[in-house]
Design a protein around this motif. Structure first.
Motif, PDB file in Angstrom:
ATOM      1  N   VAL A   1       0.693  -1.194  -0.254  1.00  0.00           N
ATOM      2  CA  VAL A   1      -0.030  -0.086  -0.018  1.00  0.00           C
ATOM      3  C   VAL A   1       0.946   1.251   0.176  1.00  0.00           C
ATOM      4  O   VAL A   1       0.542   2.254  -0.731  1.00  0.00           O
ATOM      5  N   MET A   2       2.127   1.127   0.591  1.00  0.00           N
ATOM      6  CA  MET A   2       3.205   2.294   0.847  1.00  0.00           C
ATOM      7  C   MET A   2       4.041   2.656  -0.443  1.00  0.00           C
ATOM      8  O   MET A   2       4.819   3.160  -0.423  1.00  0.00           O
ATOM      9  N   GLY A   3       3.682   1.903  -1.394  1.00  0.00           N
ATOM     10  CA  GLY A   3       4.410   1.797  -2.828  1.00  0.00           C
ATOM     11  C   GLY A   3       5.346   0.552  -2.789  1.00  0.00           C
ATOM     12  O   GLY A   3       6.142   1.087  -4.008  1.00  0.00           O
ATOM     13  N   MET A   4       5.651  -0.146  -1.985  1.00  0.00           N
ATOM     14  CA  MET A   4       6.803  -1.075  -2.360  1.00  0.00           C
ATOM     15  C   MET A   4       6.364  -2.350  -3.470  1.00  0.00           C
ATOM     16  O   MET A   4       6.116  -3.447  -3.221  1.00  0.00           O
ATOM     17  N   GLN A   5       6.104  -1.942  -4.769  1.00  0.00           N
ATOM     18  CA  GLN A   5       5.773  -2.624  -5.652  1.00  0.00           C
ATOM     19  C   GLN A   5       6.438  -2.181  -7.182  1.00  0.00           C
ATOM     20  O   GLN A   5       6.763  -1.059  -7.410  1.00  0.00           O
ATOM     21  N   THR A   6       6.610  -3.084  -7.983  1.00  0.00           N
ATOM     22  CA  THR A   6       7.218  -2.919  -9.442  1.00  0.00           C
ATOM     23  C   THR A   6       6.339  -3.854 -10.343  1.00  0.00           C
ATOM     24  O   THR A   6       5.734  -4.661  -9.957  1.00  0.00           O
ATOM     25  N   VAL A   7       6.601  -3.323 -11.633  1.00  0.00           N
ATOM     26  CA  VAL A   7       5.779  -4.058 -12.648  1.00  0.00           C
ATOM     27  C   VAL A   7       6.769  -4.290 -13.748  1.00  0.00           C
ATOM     28  O   VAL A   7       7.753  -3.373 -14.288  1.00  0.00           O
ATOM     29  N   PHE A   8       7.012  -5.679 -14.004  1.00  0.00           N
ATOM     30  CA  PHE A   8       7.931  -5.988 -15.122  1.00  0.00           C
ATOM     31  C   PHE A   8       6.935  -6.371 -16.438  1.00  0.00           C
ATOM     32  O   PHE A   8       5.895  -7.059 -16.263  1.00  0.00           O
ATOM     33  N   MET A   9       7.424  -5.858 -17.401  1.00  0.00           N
ATOM     34  CA  MET A   9       6.650  -6.261 -18.892  1.00  0.00           C
ATOM     35  C   MET A   9       7.493  -7.100 -19.466  1.00  0.00           C
ATOM     36  O   MET A   9       8.626  -6.617 -19.999  1.00  0.00           O
ATOM     37  N   PHE A  10       6.932  -8.184 -19.832  1.00  0.00           N
ATOM     38  CA  PHE A  10       8.008  -9.149 -20.685  1.00  0.00           C
ATOM     39  C   PHE A  10       7.432  -9.281 -21.855  1.00  0.00           C
ATOM     40  O   PHE A  10       6.101  -9.628 -22.193  1.00  0.00           O
ATOM     41  N   GLY A  11       8.356  -8.975 -23.144  1.00  0.00           N
ATOM     42  CA  GLY A  11       7.846  -8.915 -24.450  1.00  0.00           C
ATOM     43  C   GLY A  11       7.332  -7.785 -25.000  1.00  0.00           C
ATOM     44  O   GLY A  11       6.707  -7.118 -24.228  1.00  0.00           O
ATOM     45  N   ASP A  12       7.247  -7.462 -26.365  1.00  0.00           N
ATOM     46  CA  ASP A  12       6.573  -6.531 -26.935  1.00  0.00           C
ATOM     47  C   ASP A  12       5.253  -6.756 -27.255  1.00  0.00           C
ATOM     48  O   ASP A  12       4.633  -7.683 -26.927  1.00  0.00           O
ATOM     49  N   ARG A  13       4.731  -5.589 -27.837  1.00  0.00           N
ATOM     50  CA  ARG A  13       2.937  -5.716 -28.103  1.00  0.00           C
ATOM     51  C   ARG A  13       2.930  -6.923 -29.046  1.00  0.00           C
ATOM     52  O   ARG A  13       1.773  -7.717 -28.863  1.00  0.00           O
ATOM     53  N   GLU A  14       3.616  -7.146 -30.175  1.00  0.00           N
ATOM     54  CA  GLU A  14       3.627  -8.330 -30.894  1.00  0.00           C
ATOM     55  C   GLU A  14       3.687  -9.536 -30.286  1.00  0.00           C
ATOM     56  O   GLU A  14       3.013 -10.525 -30.599  1.00  0.00           O
ATOM     57  N   ASP A  15       4.575  -9.648 -29.386  1.00  0.00           N
ATOM     58  CA  ASP A  15       4.831 -11.164 -28.730  1.00  0.00           C
ATOM     59  C   ASP A  15       3.337 -11.385 -27.813  1.00  0.00           C
ATOM     60  O   ASP A  15       2.917 -12.201 -27.735  1.00  0.00           O
ATOM     61  N   VAL A  16       2.706 -10.358 -27.322  1.00  0.00           N
ATOM     62  CA  VAL A  16       1.458 -10.498 -26.541  1.00  0.00           C
ATOM     63  C   VAL A  16       0.592 -10.854 -27.182  1.00  0.00           C
ATOM     64  O   VAL A  16      -0.311 -11.737 -26.985  1.00  0.00           O
ATOM     65  N   LEU A  17       0.418 -10.412 -28.374  1.00  0.00           N
ATOM     66  CA  LEU A  17      -0.885 -10.605 -29.504  1.00  0.00           C
ATOM     67  C   LEU A  17      -0.697 -11.918 -30.058  1.00  0.00           C
ATOM     68  O   LEU A  17      -1.748 -12.564 -30.240  1.00  0.00           O
ATOM     69  N   SER A  18       0.606 -12.013 -30.260  1.00  0.00           N
ATOM     70  CA  SER A  18       0.872 -13.445 -30.999  1.00  0.00           C
ATOM     71  C   SER A  18       0.677 -14.551 -29.954  1.00  0.00           C
ATOM     72  O   SER A  18       0.289 -15.801 -30.220  1.00  0.00           O
ATOM     73  N   GLN A  19       0.726 -14.575 -28.832  1.00  0.00           N
ATOM     74  CA  GLN A  19       0.521 -15.389 -27.733  1.00  0.00           C
ATOM     75  C   GLN A  19      -0.815 -15.531 -27.355  1.00  0.00           C
ATOM     76  O   GLN A  19      -1.349 -16.733 -27.136  1.00  0.00           O
ATOM     77  N   SER A  20      -1.630 -14.442 -27.287  1.00  0.00           N
ATOM     78  CA  SER A  20      -3.123 -14.589 -26.781  1.00  0.00           C
ATOM     79  C   SER A  20      -3.981 -14.702 -28.106  1.00  0.00           C
ATOM     80  O   SER A  20      -5.059 -15.021 -28.089  1.00  0.00           O
ATOM     81  N   GLY A  21      -3.636 -13.959 -29.268  1.00  0.00           N
ATOM     82  CA  GLY A  21      -4.661 -13.660 -30.206  1.00  0.00           C
ATOM     83  C   GLY A  21      -5.493 -12.414 -30.020  1.00  0.00           C
ATOM     84  O   GLY A  21      -5.114 -11.724 -29.002  1.00  0.00           O
ATOM     85  N   PRO A  22      -6.270 -12.252 -30.837  1.00  0.00           N
ATOM     86  CA  PRO A  22      -7.100 -11.037 -30.548  1.00  0.00           C
ATOM     87  C   PRO A  22      -8.006 -11.139 -29.425  1.00  0.00           C
ATOM     88  O   PRO A  22      -8.686 -12.229 -29.125  1.00  0.00           O
ATOM     89  N   VAL A  23      -8.469 -10.098 -28.637  1.00  0.00           N
ATOM     90  CA  VAL A  23      -9.477  -9.955 -27.387  1.00  0.00           C
ATOM     91  C   VAL A  23     -10.621  -9.251 -27.660  1.00  0.00           C
ATOM     92  O   VAL A  23     -10.534  -8.263 -28.410  1.00  0.00           O
ATOM     93  N   GLU A  24     -11.733  -9.459 -26.977  1.00  0.00           N
ATOM     94  CA  GLU A  24     -12.933  -8.908 -27.202  1.00  0.00           C
ATOM     95  C   GLU A  24     -12.794  -7.677 -26.373  1.00  0.00           C
ATOM     96  O   GLU A  24     -12.025  -7.600 -25.526  1.00  0.00           O
ATOM     97  N   SER A  25     -13.704  -6.477 -26.873  1.00  0.00           N
ATOM     98  CA  SER A  25     -13.484  -5.231 -26.242  1.00  0.00           C
ATOM     99  C   SER A  25     -14.054  -5.416 -24.956  1.00  0.00           C
ATOM    100  O   SER A  25     -13.705  -4.400 -24.086  1.00  0.00           O
ATOM    101  N   GLY A  26     -14.830  -6.435 -24.397  1.00  0.00           N
ATOM    102  CA  GLY A  26     -15.317  -6.486 -23.259  1.00  0.00           C
ATOM    103  C   GLY A  26     -14.150  -6.860 -22.075  1.00  0.00           C
ATOM    104  O   GLY A  26     -14.563  -6.544 -20.776  1.00  0.00           O
ATOM    105  N   TYR A  27     -13.161  -7.074 -22.304  1.00  0.00           N
ATOM    106  CA  TYR A  27     -12.040  -7.302 -21.344  1.00  0.00           C
ATOM    107  C   TYR A  27     -11.272  -5.791 -21.203  1.00  0.00           C
ATOM    108  O   TYR A  27     -10.459  -5.504 -20.231  1.00  0.00           O
ATOM    109  N   LEU A  28     -11.420  -4.905 -22.156  1.00  0.00           N
ATOM    110  CA  LEU A  28     -10.575  -3.690 -22.355  1.00  0.00           C
ATOM    111  C   LEU A  28     -11.223  -2.666 -21.651  1.00  0.00           C
ATOM    112  O   LEU A  28     -10.493  -1.489 -21.603  1.00  0.00           O
ATOM    113  N   THR A  29     -12.503  -2.513 -21.207  1.00  0.00           N
ATOM    114  CA  THR A  29     -13.055  -1.557 -20.516  1.00  0.00           C
ATOM    115  C   THR A  29     -13.601  -1.973 -19.075  1.00  0.00           C
ATOM    116  O   THR A  29     -13.843  -3.005 -18.820  1.00  0.00           O
TER     117      THR A  29
END
Length: 580
Positions: A532-560
């Protein structure tokens, strides 16, 4: 051989899984498990508290999954105010992209009055002990429960029965009161743990008012048991020992270990251990004229030591009075063992995937210390991170094309420490072998030092050890020549002393990981107050193309937020089955 064929088939199915189809999860859909998160008055440790609960209790029900098999777990947010999620603590990256349960990182949280269907597929080879918990605010102090992944092969260790023992904390103040105090400019500490709960039970003193009692773990004479210990605490780093019984560690964080005999455990928040215990025979029990033994739990590395108890109860005797607390304690009060089991706990089987030092493509050093500005915060390389930092979750922004992963990576490399201060993330490319070093430092104002159990979402890492002072890669590699590091998802950054000079190094913990799975993963201290006091980090593995090729397209219902992937009383969710 039959069990081996089953595992091979599941593994093949994992490697060749399609990108799935879209379904309406209407009344004809039956999830494997249903969890309902509520907020209500609940009594623990003889005290009533307004708490987030799962299926009306804390801990919630035990979930039993099988490795390699898809499970659908529906989570309802029945709270009137406040979002929620459920994180499957310790499970690897092989869940659907929005099923990790990390709000602001990989999914929109579940709004009040809505539900979300999590698609969870434990990876083959990771049978073991896990748990689930909310990842919103301070809810995980009570909204949690055990999760066990069974193997599709016969287990490598034999035992007659097993018991699950979940450890947690109790605080008198409500989640909101604690969060308001921790984030206010008029900083107010949450206070120390008031009780260590064992499977939801604790009693502080014999003359406590109320019906609360010590937890009782029942066993039969002469049998062998697998005890699954789950460190689901909010704050407490616990030393645990069982009166007149030694134990043998056989699993840590979902990975089988070479049997290691010990008289005690040290369990940080987020860690899990399985141990073998051989129950005493009838002859041994008659010799000592005793059929119950205390499990003694002591908090470590805190300003004030708290010791609580549970009971290991043999059948066939007079019931022990669970409202009586032993005084004095039957065992010596534990003290911390710095670097406990570093370079001792090893993988059961040779692991050819462990990357040697020469394979490391990049080292990321993360300096962690507390700072006092307009309020008290925890910093990683000079920055804090809280759940409301990004306006929308990183993974959502990647799918929507709003987050430039290439620019993020270039900025991080240019800064020299692997950190992009614009997005406050650590990006990495698929195929990299990165070494992550958590470096403890003295607090900026007075040099105070804390111990931190760091937890990684996504893929498990190889824990390559820890020590005092600063990390020395060459010296540490010599220690690894005769040691087979085990994969973990939570390990402790020790403090080695209570105080040092401001920003002076005082302990390190090092990990190695092969970047193989695209996604956005939280890496954080598992102490809820520190998160809660900020002791967190975020790791992003792969670029956008990697993410999309791994999962395929996703529905807009997940994105809002509250989109059509989230059901409610008026409509069924539209859900993609990422694993067919």
């Amino acid at each position: 051989m039959k069990g081996i064929r089953i595992c091979l088939n599941l593994l093949f199915g994992l490697a060749t899984a399609s990108l799935g189809s879209v379904f309406h999860h209407d009344d004809s859909f039956q999830p494997d498990y249903i969890l309902r998160v509520t907020a209500e008055d609940y009594t623990e440790a003889c005290t009533n508290r307004y708490s987030a609960l799962v299926n009306g209790s804390s801990p919630g029900p035990e979930l039993r999954l099988k490795e390699g098999q898809v499970n659908w777990i529906r989570v309802y947010n029945d709270m009137k105010n406040g979002n929620t999620t459920i994180h499957w603590h310790g499970l690897t990256a092989f869940t659907a992209p929005f099923s990790d349960g990390a709000p602001a990182a990989s999914q929109w949280p579940i709004p009040p009055g809505h539900f979300f269907d999590y698609e969870v597929k434990p990876e083959v080879g990771t049978a073991g002990t896990y748990f689930y918990h909310s990842h919103v605010g301070f809810q995980a102090v009570s909204a949690k429960g055990p999760l066990i992944v069974d193997s599709c092969d016969p287990p490598p260790f034999s035992y007659d029965e097993e018991r699950t023992i979940l450890l947690s904390d109790f605080f008198n103040e409500t989640d909101k009161h604690i969060i308001d105090g921790l984030t206010s400019t008029n900083f107010t500490w949450s206070g120390e743990t008031k009780a260590i709960l064992v499977n939801g039970h604790s009693r502080q003193v014999t003359n406590d008012t109320g019906s609360c009692q010590l937890a009782s773990i029942s066993i039969e004479p002469g049998l062998s048991y697998r005890l699954r210990f789950i460190g689901a605490t909010a704050l407490s780093f616990i030393s645990l020992a069982i009166e007149s019984h030694d134990i043998t560690i056989i699993e840590a964080d979902g990975h089988n270990t070479k049997p290691l005999n010990t008289s005690f455990l040290q369990i940080g928040s987020g860690q899990r251990y399985s141990v073998l215990l051989t129950a005493k025979s009838e002859a041994e029990l008659k010799k000592v004229n005793k059929r119950h033994f205390y499990i003694q739990l002591t908090t470590l590395a805190r300003p004030k030591t708290l010791t609580n108890f549970a009971v290991l109860q043999y059948s066939g005797g007079t019931d022990v009075d669970l409202k009586a607390v032993p005084s004095p304690p039957p065992l010596p009060v534990a003290e911390i063992s710095q670097g406990w089991l570093d370079y001792e706990l090893e993988s059961l089987h040779p692991d050819r995937g462990f990357p040697k030092l020469e394979e490391v493509t990049r080292r990321i050093i993360i300096d962690v210390h507390q700072n006092v500005s307009d309020h008290v915060i925890w910093l990683q390389n000079g920055y804090d991170w809280v759940q409301n930092f990004p306006q929308s979750p990183y993974l959502i922004d990647i799918y929507n094309g709003k987050l430039d992963t290439s620019a993020t990576y270039q900025r991080a490399i240019a800064r020299g420490n692997g950190f992009d201060n614009i997005t406050r993330t650590f990006p990495a490319k698929i195929g990299e072998v990165i070494e992550i070093v958590w470096q403890n430092q003295g607090t900026f104002d007075n040099g105070g030092v804390d111990a931190h159990p760091f937890h990684a979402h996504g893929r498990h890492y190889y824990d390559i050890g820890g020590g005092d002072g600063q990390y020395n890669a060459t010296a540490n590699e010599k220690l690894l020549d005769s040691h087979r590091p085990i994969q973990r998802d939570t390990s402790v950054l020790y403090r080695y002393r209570e105080k040092t000079k401001p920003l002076a190094p005082s302990g390190w913990r090092a990990w190695r990981i092969r970047v193989t799975d695209a996604g956005v993963w939280m890496y954080h201290c598992h102490i809820l107050q520190h998160m809660v006091m900020g002791m967190q980090t975020v790791f992003m593995f792969g670029d956008r193309e990697d993410v999309l090729s791994q999962s395929g397209p996703v529905e807009s219902g997940y994105l809002t937020y509250g989109g059509s992937a989230y059901g409610n009383a008026t409509h069924s969710p539209v859900v993609r089955h990422f694993y067919e």
